[in-house]
Scaffold this motif. Structure first.
Motif, PDB file in Angstrom:
ATOM      1  N   ASP A 212     -18.087 -44.088   7.748  1.00 56.16           N
ATOM      2  CA  ASP A 212     -16.760 -44.262   7.133  1.00 56.16           C
ATOM      3  C   ASP A 212     -16.203 -45.665   7.392  1.00 56.16           C
ATOM      4  N   ALA A 213     -16.321 -46.088   8.658  1.00 62.06           N
ATOM      5  CA  ALA A 213     -15.840 -47.439   9.013  1.00 62.06           C
ATOM      6  C   ALA A 213     -16.619 -48.499   8.241  1.00 62.06           C
ATOM      7  N   TRP A 214     -17.921 -48.251   8.077  1.00 62.80           N
ATOM      8  CA  TRP A 214     -18.765 -49.210   7.352  1.00 62.80           C
ATOM      9  C   TRP A 214     -18.347 -49.306   5.876  1.00 62.80           C
ATOM     10  N   GLN A 215     -18.158 -48.112   5.256  1.00 58.39           N
ATOM     11  CA  GLN A 215     -17.764 -48.100   3.840  1.00 58.39           C
ATOM     12  C   GLN A 215     -16.416 -48.792   3.641  1.00 58.39           C
ATOM     13  N   GLN A 216     -15.512 -48.526   4.596  1.00 65.74           N
ATOM     14  CA  GLN A 216     -14.178 -49.138   4.544  1.00 65.74           C
ATOM     15  C   GLN A 216     -14.294 -50.674   4.609  1.00 65.74           C
ATOM     16  N   THR A 217     -15.147 -51.145   5.515  1.00 73.14           N
ATOM     17  CA  THR A 217     -15.348 -52.608   5.653  1.00 73.14           C
ATOM     18  C   THR A 217     -15.964 -53.175   4.379  1.00 73.14           C
ATOM     19  N   MET A 218     -16.954 -52.469   3.823  1.00 68.54           N
ATOM     20  CA  MET A 218     -17.617 -52.954   2.602  1.00 68.54           C
ATOM     21  C   MET A 218     -16.637 -52.984   1.422  1.00 68.54           C
ATOM     22  N   ALA A 219     -15.712 -51.985   1.401  1.00 68.70           N
ATOM     23  CA  ALA A 219     -14.706 -51.953   0.322  1.00 68.70           C
ATOM     24  C   ALA A 219     -13.798 -53.180   0.405  1.00 68.70           C
ATOM     25  N   ILE A 220     -13.431 -53.542   1.643  1.00 67.57           N
ATOM     26  CA  ILE A 220     -12.577 -54.741   1.825  1.00 67.57           C
ATOM     27  C   ILE A 220     -13.362 -55.994   1.399  1.00 67.57           C
ATOM     28  N   LEU A 221     -14.625 -56.045   1.794  1.00 66.97           N
ATOM     29  CA  LEU A 221     -15.445 -57.236   1.506  1.00 66.97           C
ATOM     30  C   LEU A 221     -15.810 -57.369   0.031  1.00 66.97           C
ATOM     31  N   SER A 222     -15.601 -56.276  -0.742  1.00 68.10           N
ATOM     32  CA  SER A 222     -15.922 -56.380  -2.177  1.00 68.10           C
ATOM     33  C   SER A 222     -14.746 -56.920  -2.995  1.00 68.10           C
ATOM     34  N   ARG A 223     -13.630 -57.225  -2.313  1.00 64.44           N
ATOM     35  CA  ARG A 223     -12.501 -57.852  -3.025  1.00 64.44           C
ATOM     36  C   ARG A 223     -12.892 -59.270  -3.456  1.00 64.44           C
ATOM     37  N   PRO A 224     -12.330 -59.705  -4.625  1.00 67.92           N
ATOM     38  CA  PRO A 224     -12.750 -61.011  -5.176  1.00 67.92           C
ATOM     39  C   PRO A 224     -12.660 -62.180  -4.190  1.00 67.92           C
ATOM     40  N   VAL A 225     -11.628 -62.175  -3.347  1.00 70.16           N
ATOM     41  CA  VAL A 225     -11.465 -63.308  -2.427  1.00 70.16           C
ATOM     42  C   VAL A 225     -12.631 -63.361  -1.433  1.00 70.16           C
ATOM     43  N   PHE A 226     -13.092 -62.181  -0.979  1.00 66.97           N
ATOM     44  CA  PHE A 226     -14.211 -62.159  -0.035  1.00 66.97           C
ATOM     45  C   PHE A 226     -15.543 -62.452  -0.732  1.00 66.97           C
ATOM     46  N   VAL A 227     -15.646 -62.005  -2.011  1.00 71.70           N
ATOM     47  CA  VAL A 227     -16.871 -62.317  -2.774  1.00 71.70           C
ATOM     48  C   VAL A 227     -16.976 -63.837  -2.958  1.00 71.70           C
ATOM     49  N   ALA A 228     -15.823 -64.458  -3.272  1.00 74.69           N
ATOM     50  CA  ALA A 228     -15.806 -65.923  -3.405  1.00 74.69           C
ATOM     51  C   ALA A 228     -16.202 -66.577  -2.078  1.00 74.69           C
ATOM     52  N   GLY A 229     -15.694 -66.016  -0.979  1.00 80.82           N
ATOM     53  CA  GLY A 229     -16.049 -66.527   0.349  1.00 80.82           C
ATOM     54  C   GLY A 229     -17.540 -66.382   0.622  1.00 80.82           C
ATOM     55  N   GLU A 230     -18.097 -65.236   0.181  1.00 76.68           N
ATOM     56  CA  GLU A 230     -19.527 -64.993   0.393  1.00 76.68           C
ATOM     57  C   GLU A 230     -20.374 -66.004  -0.383  1.00 76.68           C
ATOM     58  N   ILE A 231     -19.896 -66.330  -1.595  1.00 74.98           N
ATOM     59  CA  ILE A 231     -20.622 -67.337  -2.393  1.00 74.98           C
ATOM     60  C   ILE A 231     -20.576 -68.695  -1.680  1.00 74.98           C
TER      61      ILE A 231
END
Lengths: 120, 154
Positions: free
Chosen positions: B68-87
């Protein structure tokens, strides 16, 4: 002499990172391409994949080694950059101490995570 | 006379010079060749990566708190700002790795050419490496494009 050894270690860690981090990034960021080639099945970031990868001594050792290489290489570089900006002996001592404490703290946390994940 | 003798000679070392130039000293390398600018970018990418590393270790540790904690973290990281950060992280990694490979190659004395007589116009090792620089930067661009495609088609 001491500095040249630290510099050599920086280069050795960089070479190690090239191999280990490329493997890590390949698995994480090129999983779709690997799946197209038939080398990966599950999404790299699914909980089951992450748990599976973290399990076992070989993966845990690889992650610890990767973290150690990354911390040494990165913090040595950071130390160099900060030392260029604040070059007084007192500032250099402060930077060295700060970098070592920060590096050890992240390393201890990372090793704890890798060991616990391996036992999971 | 005695006071004059005690005054230390302050030569403009590169660090003092860059301090005097401030941020300009970091990003502007004058008429130096392209490799000097690649080196500046190499350092900037390295700084970004080392600042990102503790955050990455913390995110990795979230898996120990269960799915659950993992899914929650992944949901936050899938926000556009974090995707841009990942790029950005991916771009920094690809560039730093490829350029680092070039620097390591140079440190080991590879691909610098054989030493020759100092006849004007003096041949520079960097000129001999220029073709390799172009090839490696094209490779970095291709790897980054593949990584971004992979990230955006997840």
């Amino acid at each position: 002499m001491r500095e040249s050894r630290l510099w050599a270690l920086h280069l050795i860690c960089g070479a190690g990172l090239l191999v280990l981090l490329s493997l890590h990034m390949g698995l994480m960021h090129y999983a779709g391409i690997l799946a197209l080639l038939g080398w990966a099945r599950e999404p790299a970031m699914s909980f089951s994949s992450v748990v599976e990868r973290g399990r076992g001594a070989a993966w845990a050792s690889m992650y610890v080694l990767l973290l150690g290489f990354a911390l040494y290489h990165g913090l040595y570089g950071l130390r160099g950059v900060l030392g260029e900006i604040w070059g007084t002996p007192r500032a250099v001592r402060f930077i060295n101490t700060g970098v070592v404490i920060f590096g050890l703290a992240v390393l201890v946390y990372g090793v704890a995570v890798a060991v616990q994940a391996a036992r999971h | 006379m005695a006071a004059e003798a005690q005054t230390p000679i302050r030569t403009p070392t590169p660090s003092r010079l860059s301090m005097r130039l401030g941020l300009r000293g970091w990003v502007y390398a004058g008429r130096y060749p392209a490799e000097r600018y690649l080196y500046i970018l190499h350092r900037l990418c390295g700084l970004g990566l080392i600042l990102y590393l503790p955050l990455h270790v913390w995110v990795t540790g979230r898996r120990l708190q269960g799915p659950d904690a993992w899914q929650q973290t992944m949901a936050i990281l899938s926000r556009p700002v974090f995707v841009a950060g990942e790029i950005l992280v991916l771009a920094a990694f690809v560039f730093h790795a490829i350029n680092g490979f070039r620097l390591l190659f140079g440190h080991l004395g590879c691909a610098l050419g054989r030493p020759g007589h100092p006849v004007y116009p003096y041949p520079m090792a960097l000129h001999r490496q220029r073709r390799m620089v172009v090839v490696l930067m094209v490779l970095a661009g291709a790897l980054l494009a593949a990584g971004v495609w992979d990230l955006l088609t997840k």
